[in-house]
Design an enzyme around this catalytic site. Structure first.
Site, PDB file in Angstrom:
ATOM      1  CB  CYS A 255      23.683  65.228 -41.523  1.00 21.94           C
ATOM      2  SG  CYS A 255      21.803  66.239 -41.845  1.00 21.94           S
TER       3      CYS A 255
ATOM      4  CG  HIS B  57      25.057  64.952 -37.993  1.00 18.84           C
ATOM      5  ND1 HIS B  57      25.593  63.542 -37.472  1.00 18.84           N
ATOM      6  CD2 HIS B  57      24.953  64.881 -38.740  1.00 18.84           C
ATOM      7  CE1 HIS B  57      25.403  62.996 -38.572  1.00 18.84           C
ATOM      8  NE2 HIS B  57      24.640  63.585 -39.661  1.00 18.84           N
TER       9      HIS B  57
END
Length: 529
Positions: free
Chosen positions: A447, A428
């Protein structure tokens, strides 16, 4: 009456089953007139204590000797002898015993030759499996390594290799074929050529910059010369940090993923203090890990290397884009996995995960309720009702759901890349875009944050449908500020891997082992007895 009929029917079925054909063992000696050898029978009773797979190999070859040809035995023995080049230990495959038996094979009786044949088959299987999928199973070592098991039908391969005298070729096909693995093997050869020289540890109190003069520079220059980054041996004994040494330091820093600014600080000294043996351990650990990874990565894929903090977009074996990334901290590691890109989410909302609720959100919001409004976080109860921050109860923090609204400053930024995995991680954008200039980027909660992700998104979508996904279309979606999910129909594989050593342009490359995996893995491999 019905019950009796059913019993009779079952009895009829059982009685009508075909009896298994009795096994007939051919105990004849086969004479191979082409190669002028005999092939001895091996009675199945001799294999009853062996594994099912070993029994299957002999069954495939009619319960006769497998290694009757000198050429096949020689190829197998050579593979065992030189398996250290693959990061394996030849002694794991009983090399000494095999070589002794081979040297006196002409003097062995039939029983001894048969026993030797079974020994060769067992070690063929062991080595073949270790070369194909690694000596160790990552699932037994790590809870956060999700890689598909690599299976292979060895019985068919062995039968074909024996009959076609293709043992060496078969082993070559079993080994990883990825360019990183192949060059890593060259790294092991290259580093073993370096002299076994012992160096004293280097210690510094302050950072060293060009123009400084101090006795530690002699040790630093010698270390740089050892690793072939320093060429001018005439000034090795001087204390001066001169321009020639500056170039050498920058070369060294580049090879170790450090800021190539020529400033000799803690990171550079740590890398300089690493010994030849320690670097060999790193290479061997990485050779093992590459055996765990898929044999075929596919035509199109995104591959992230955690210790290098880089994401590469690869198409038909060519790297067509590279992006800096931020990965999980040692306490919140990014998992190693393989998956497929499923969709892009533009203007994503962010639901705060449990770990961050416990360790970050709750302590901060308890001190200051403005935490929620400043971050555009909405609180929901179990029924989906919105909760006023003033009514929020810290002691019940884990019973609420926290959702951050889409925005440029959303924790996920403007786009996220979704792919199936049990860890709920994804690639992301980020609101901490300043992190990408840092050298150490193990800073996320698990992440993978990607620098300039919209550029990569446009590239992938434009390849799929150039008419629809032009720059203006994506810009319009972002400007709208509404969450939009776009499915990816083309197969784009996702790989998040971990490798700390490789070779680039003929130069050894090393990265800091940020999750401290190399040393422990090397010890488990027993590469050196």
């Amino acid at each position: 009456m019905k019950k009796i009929t059913l019993i009779l029917f079952i009895f009829f079925l059982i009685s009508c089953k075909k009896e298994p054909k009795p096994f007939v063992f051919d105990n004849k000696i086969i004479k191979d007139t082409i190669h002028n050898v005999i092939i001895r029978p091996i009675h199945p009773d001799l294999l009853t204590e062996k594994s099912d797979s070993i029994q299957l190999y002999y069954q495939k070859l009619n319960f006769h000797e497998i290694w009757y040809l000198d050429e096949n035995r020689k190829d197998l023995i050579n593979e065992i002898k030189f398996c250290f080049q693959e990061g394996l230990n030849p002694n794991d495959y009983q090399l000494k015993i095999i070589e002794e038996l081979e040297n006196k094979r002409s003097k062995l009786n039939d029983d001894e030759i048969i026993s030797y044949d079974i020994l060769l088959t067992e070690n063929f299987e062991k080595l073949a499996n270790h070369l194909h999928k690694g000596k160790l199973n990552p699932k037994d070592l790590y809870a956060d390594w999700d890689l598909q098991p690599k299976e292979i039908a060895l019985s068919l391969l062995l039968e074909d290799a024996i009959k076609g005298k293709k043992i060496a070729t078969t082993f070559k096909e079993l080994k990883p074929n990825h360019i990183v693995y192949k060059l890593l093997k060259k790294s092991l050869i290259e580093i073993n050529r370096l002299p076994n020289q012992t160096f004293d540890k280097i210690y510094i109190k302050n950072k060293i910059v060009i123009g400084d003069t101090l006795p530690e520079m002699v040790k630093i220059k010698n270390r740089l010369a050892y690793w072939k980054d320093y060429q001018n041996k005439d000034s090795l004994i001087t204390w001066a940090y001169d321009s020639i040494t500056l170039k050498a330091v920058k070369r060294f820093q580049l090879r170790h993923g450090l800021a190539a600014d020529g400033v000799i600080g803690i990171g550079t000294i740590k890398a300089l203090n690493s010994t030849k043996d320690e670097r060999i351990e790193q290479i061997v650990a990485n050779l093992e890990r590459w055996k765990w990874y898929p044999s075929d990565l596919g035509e199109k894929y995104l591959i992230a290397n955690i210790p290098d903090y880089m994401l590469h977009y690869v198409k038909n074996n060519d790297t067509i884009a590279s992006h800096r990334i931020v990965v999980g901290t040692p306490k919140r590691k990014t998992p190693i996995l393989s998956s497929k890109l499923s969709n892009f989410v533009f203007n994503p909302t962010w639901t705060v995960p449990p770990t961050i609720i416990k360790e970050d959100l709750t302590p901060a919001a308890t001190k200051n309720r403005n935490y929620f409004s400043s971050r555009q976080i909405t609180i929901f109860d179990k029924s989906g009702n919105e909760i006023n921050p003033e009514e929020w109860l810290p002691e019940k923090a884990n019973q609420y759901k926290y959702v951050q609204k889409p925005s440029y400053n959303n924790s996920l930024g403007l786009v996220k890349f979704n792919f199936a995995n049990r860890h709920s991680v994804y690639l992301h954008d980020t609101n901490h875009r300043d992190y990408f200039v840092k050298t150490y980027r193990s800073l996320s909660s698990g992440c993978v944050r990607v620098e300039k992700p919209l550029v990569l998104t446009k590239q992938i979508l434009t390849e799929i449908n150039p008419e629809k996904w032009n720059g203006a279309e994506i810009d319009s979606i972002i400007k709208n500020e509404k969450t939009k999910t776009v499915s990816v129909k083309d197969t784009v594989n996702i790989y998040i891997f971990y490798w700390t050593s490789w070779m680039k342009n003929g130069k050894l490359q090393f990265r800091d082992d940020i999750y401290n995996l190399d040393k422990e893995l090397f010890l488990k491999l027993n590469y050196k007895d």
